[in-house]
Write a protein that holds these residues in place. Structure first.
Motif, PDB file in Angstrom:
ATOM      1  N   VAL A  38       0.799  -1.093  -0.035  1.00  0.00           N
ATOM      2  CA  VAL A  38      -0.024  -0.151  -0.081  1.00  0.00           C
ATOM      3  C   VAL A  38       0.921   1.196   0.050  1.00  0.00           C
ATOM      4  O   VAL A  38       1.714   1.399   1.011  1.00  0.00           O
ATOM      5  N   ILE A  39       0.657   2.178  -0.984  1.00  0.00           N
ATOM      6  CA  ILE A  39       1.477   3.350  -1.118  1.00  0.00           C
ATOM      7  C   ILE A  39       0.422   4.352  -1.027  1.00  0.00           C
ATOM      8  O   ILE A  39      -0.408   4.384  -1.877  1.00  0.00           O
ATOM      9  N   ILE A  40       0.846   5.422   0.191  1.00  0.00           N
ATOM     10  CA  ILE A  40      -0.220   6.529   0.234  1.00  0.00           C
ATOM     11  C   ILE A  40       0.362   7.784  -0.088  1.00  0.00           C
ATOM     12  O   ILE A  40       1.536   8.223   0.090  1.00  0.00           O
ATOM     13  N   GLY A  41      -0.152   8.182  -1.322  1.00  0.00           N
ATOM     14  CA  GLY A  41       0.296   9.725  -1.651  1.00  0.00           C
ATOM     15  C   GLY A  41      -0.476  10.854  -1.178  1.00  0.00           C
ATOM     16  O   GLY A  41      -1.352  10.523  -0.142  1.00  0.00           O
ATOM     17  N   ASP A  42       0.130  11.965  -1.722  1.00  0.00           N
ATOM     18  CA  ASP A  42      -0.859  13.274  -1.294  1.00  0.00           C
ATOM     19  C   ASP A  42      -2.276  13.209  -1.311  1.00  0.00           C
ATOM     20  O   ASP A  42      -3.016  13.730  -0.696  1.00  0.00           O
TER      21      ASP A  42
END
Length: 316
Positions: A38-42
């Motif tokens: 899981v990659i959480i960006g802006d």
């Protein structure tokens, strides 16, 4: 008493962990079951590998909603295998991404792989009736693609053949973290039924060259810190070498598949028998290594029928 086919007898639920491997980067792991990144960006979220069914994917979504309410925009699939891709519909992503080679493998062998893995891993396919069909990407690429989640950059890269011909990794440069799919495993056997043994070590060297701070592997615990990263790369490389070399000697010397199986077990059992899915993977690994040693570059397609015939032949 005959052994249960592959993981058909493994119906024990695994303990789920959700580990932060870098700022807003998470690894969903479950004691050797397939992992999800899981990659959480802006402004949004990227998923790396989707789980085998929407029901299992919902367990990932539950963990995500404990740390962010941002929408899932991308589902990235590191390769084509059913246990990685068939849960993709649950995320409601705008785009589903694979390498072009991985997509071609869905065309060539996606349905056969689904049927095969369904028989191997019944626990992972609970809720299979909610799968809408084969998972098709909406975006593909050749060697590399860069995406932005707001300011956060994610590089998707093909670094070489390994677990399959079309594996990709997802690298997040600001944290120096990589999501490797099944190119790297930790205390879990590598499944090599679609592998390229001769290429895989070089692909691992490419991963090592990044000097990573953390890896979310395909199976096994999240790997945080240089020592853990290098240990996992070393163990994965050792597993591949220990599997292929004794099998190649037998195959190239005119020996039988059963003789190759015995030679492989003599080397690998003392080192790896405690690894997750070791017994599951071993027959498929022996069959593929035997073929590759005889010059068969493209892995033969596994079908449910071929699985059973091979299993009975080697377990006798």
């Amino acid at each position: 008493m005959a052994k249960s086919f592959a993981s058909a007898g493994d119906m024990t639920e695994k303990k789920i962990t959700f580990t932060e491997v870098g700022r807003d980067l998470w690894a969903f792991t479950a004691e050797g079951d397939p992992n999800t990144g899981v990659i959480i960006g802006d402004d949004s979220v990227m998923i790396v590998d989707a789980q085998a069914t929407p029901r299992l994917a919902n367990k990932v979504i539950e963990k995500i909603r404990g740390v962010t309410d941002k929408p899932v925009k991308y589902v990235v699939l590191t390769h084509y295998h059913a246990v990685r891709v068939l849960g993709a519909s649950a995320y409601g992503a705008s785009e589903t991404i694979m390498s072009q080679t991985a997509r071609s493998m869905v065309v060539e062998r996606g349905q056969e792989d689904w049927d095969s893995e369904f028989a191997r891993f019944p626990r992972l396919f609970q809720g299979h009736e909610s799968i809408p069909g084969l998972t098709w990407p909406t975006l593909t690429f050749g060697d590399s693609m860069t995406l932005y989640l707001g300011k956060r950059r994610v590089d998707l890269e093909f670094l070489g053949r390994g677990h399959t011909a079309g594996d990709i990794v997802a690298h997040v440069p600001d944290a120096n973290v990589m999501f490797t799919g099944d190119l790297v495993e930790y205390h879990s056997a590598c499944y090599c039924g679609d592998a390229h043994f001769s290429d895989w070590p070089e692909t691992l060297d490419m991963i090592r060259s990044y000097g990573l701070d953390a890896i979310a592997p395909g199976r096994g615990d999240a790997l945080v810190g240089e020592d853990k990263v290098n240990d996992a790369l070393d163990k994965t490389s050792d597993f591949l070498e220990s599997t292929y070399r004794p099998i190649a000697r037998v195959a190239q010397g005119g020996g039988s598949l059963k003789e190759a199986w015995d030679a492989c077990r003599a080397v690998c059992d003392p080192k790896f028998s405690s690894y997750a899915i070791y017994e599951h993977c071993l027959p498929f690994n022996v069959a593929r290594a035997y073929d590759e040693a005889l010059g068969i570059d493209t892995p033969r397609i596994w079908t449910a029928e071929r699985d059973r015939e091979m299993w009975e032949r080697l377990q006798d």
